[in-house]
Enzyme design. Structure first.
Site, short mmCIF file in Angstrom:
data_model
loop_
_atom_site.label_atom_id
_atom_site.label_comp_id
_atom_site.label_asym_id
_atom_site.label_seq_id
_atom_site.Cartn_x
_atom_site.Cartn_y
_atom_site.Cartn_z
N ASN A 16 -34.85 -2.84 -0.67
CA ASN A 16 -35.59 -4.09 -0.72
C ASN A 16 -35.24 -5.02 0.44
O ASN A 16 -36.12 -5.48 1.17
CB ASN A 16 -35.33 -4.80 -2.04
CG ASN A 16 -36.23 -6.01 -2.24
OD1 ASN A 16 -37.44 -5.86 -2.36
ND2 ASN A 16 -35.65 -7.19 -2.26
N TYR B 217 -24.72 -6.24 -0.93
CA TYR B 217 -25.57 -7.41 -0.72
C TYR B 217 -25.29 -8.03 0.64
O TYR B 217 -26.21 -8.22 1.46
CB TYR B 217 -25.34 -8.44 -1.83
CG TYR B 217 -25.89 -9.81 -1.49
CD1 TYR B 217 -27.25 -10.00 -1.30
CD2 TYR B 217 -25.03 -10.90 -1.30
CE1 TYR B 217 -27.76 -11.25 -0.96
CE2 TYR B 217 -25.52 -12.15 -0.98
CZ TYR B 217 -26.89 -12.32 -0.80
OH TYR B 217 -27.37 -13.55 -0.44
#
Length: 320
Positions: free
Chosen positions: A88, A137
């Site tokens: 993503n 992340y």
């Protein structure tokens, strides 16, 4: 001007979209609502429900720039499901850049993060500090920063990456609606509302004034104003990286005490052990943002940040 705001149904993206509208710009919000909320899209913005990977369906030469917030952002989740973050955050940005190139849209402001620095040894942190993210992340955000640098050199993109520290507060009816919630200030306010029994204080033996971690908190409205300034400061062929923070730190216990004063509630504490990877102090140097963007935070007081967040939390609780 006309701008595409990816992830504009989220907390920061929605507030930035509101500031763009207030400044007289036209705004299209692109969000798949996987973590965002339809209520987070400000009135006056065109809303398109869709994935950032499919931005080419809506992006054309009528847009003057893109502000890119669409990303997965839960640190813990990124550790157990890293492929989701690469797919993503990185894959989505690759497709967005391709769509921008095809449409001739050459200005981008990117929502980056202090997580790219990992566990820094020095404070305040400058943009020249080593980048060593400790989770997927932060690594995915750093990968995008590096991707943008290459895009600027190869294709003349004008890009600004803004590395946030701890964003808090609210903009009227727009505030934090994370599920699950992982940020200190809204969690403390949930205790004040009776939605949690107590606030867990992770580590009370750090080398700080009261033994708890110190963090740099920035009001979301100050953050939004930096994005508008970044649009004007973007230079073709240059990738500018700026930290965004107040330059002042507040400890966990200072946050809890300020929340008690603002809310009038006792907010019980429970002491817990340190969490792995939590540095004692994490404070930003925002000198570059001041020099290059002309940005200065105008809402630095912790009590004011918490008061705005509290007003939003009460509004959400009552449905007013």
């Amino acid at each position: 001007m006309r701008y595409l705001v990816t992830g504009g149904a989220g907390y920061v993206g929605g507030v930035v979209a509101a500031h763009l509208l207030d400044a007289g710009h036209r705004v299209t919000v692109l969000d798949d609502l996987s973590t965002g909320f339809r209520a987070g899209v400000p009135d006056g913005a065109e809303f398109v429900e869709g994935r950032v990977q499919d931005a080419a369906q809506w992006l054309d030469g009528s847009f003057d720039g893109v502000l890119h917030f669409a990303a997965c952002s839960q640190v813990g989740e990124s550790v157990v499901d890293p492929e989701k973050y690469w797919r993503n955050n990185v894959g989505g940005t690759i497709e967005l850049l391709s769509a921008m190139r095809a449409a001739g849209v050459r200005t981008l402001v990117f929502s980056s993060t202090a997580a790219v620095y990992g566990e820094p040894r020095n404070s305040p942190l400058t943009e020249d500090a080593p980048t060593a993210p400790t989770n997927p992340y932060g690594a995915s955000k750093l990968a995008v920063d590096q991707m943008l640098a290459g895009e600027c050199v190869a294709h003349g993109l004008a890009a600004v990456s803004l590395r946030y520290f701890n964003v808090a507060g609210a903009h009227g009816a727009q505030g934090e609606r994370h599920d699950p919630e992982s940020h200190l200030i809204p969690i403390v306010l949930q205790v004040a509302q009776g939605r949690r029994a107590a606030i867990s204080v992770y580590g009370t033996d750090y080398p700080t004034a009261d033994g708890t971690c110190v963090r740099d908190y920035i009001h979301v409205d100050d953050l939004a104003e930096a994005h508008l300034l970044a649009l004007g400061a973007a230079v073709p062929g240059e990738h500018l990286v700026c930290n965004l923070g107040n330059g002042n730190g507040f400890s966990v216990r200072e946050v809890v005490e300020a929340a008690r004063a603002v809310t009038g509630h006792p907010i019980p504490e429970v002491e817990a052990g340190r969490r792995a990877g939590d540095p004692a102090v994490l404070v930003a140097s925002a000198d570059r943002a001041r020099e290059r963007l002309g940005w200065r935070p105008s809402r630095p007081e912790l009590a004011g940040i918490i008061a705005d967040a509290w007003a939003f939390a009460q509004r959400e609780e009552t449905g007013a």
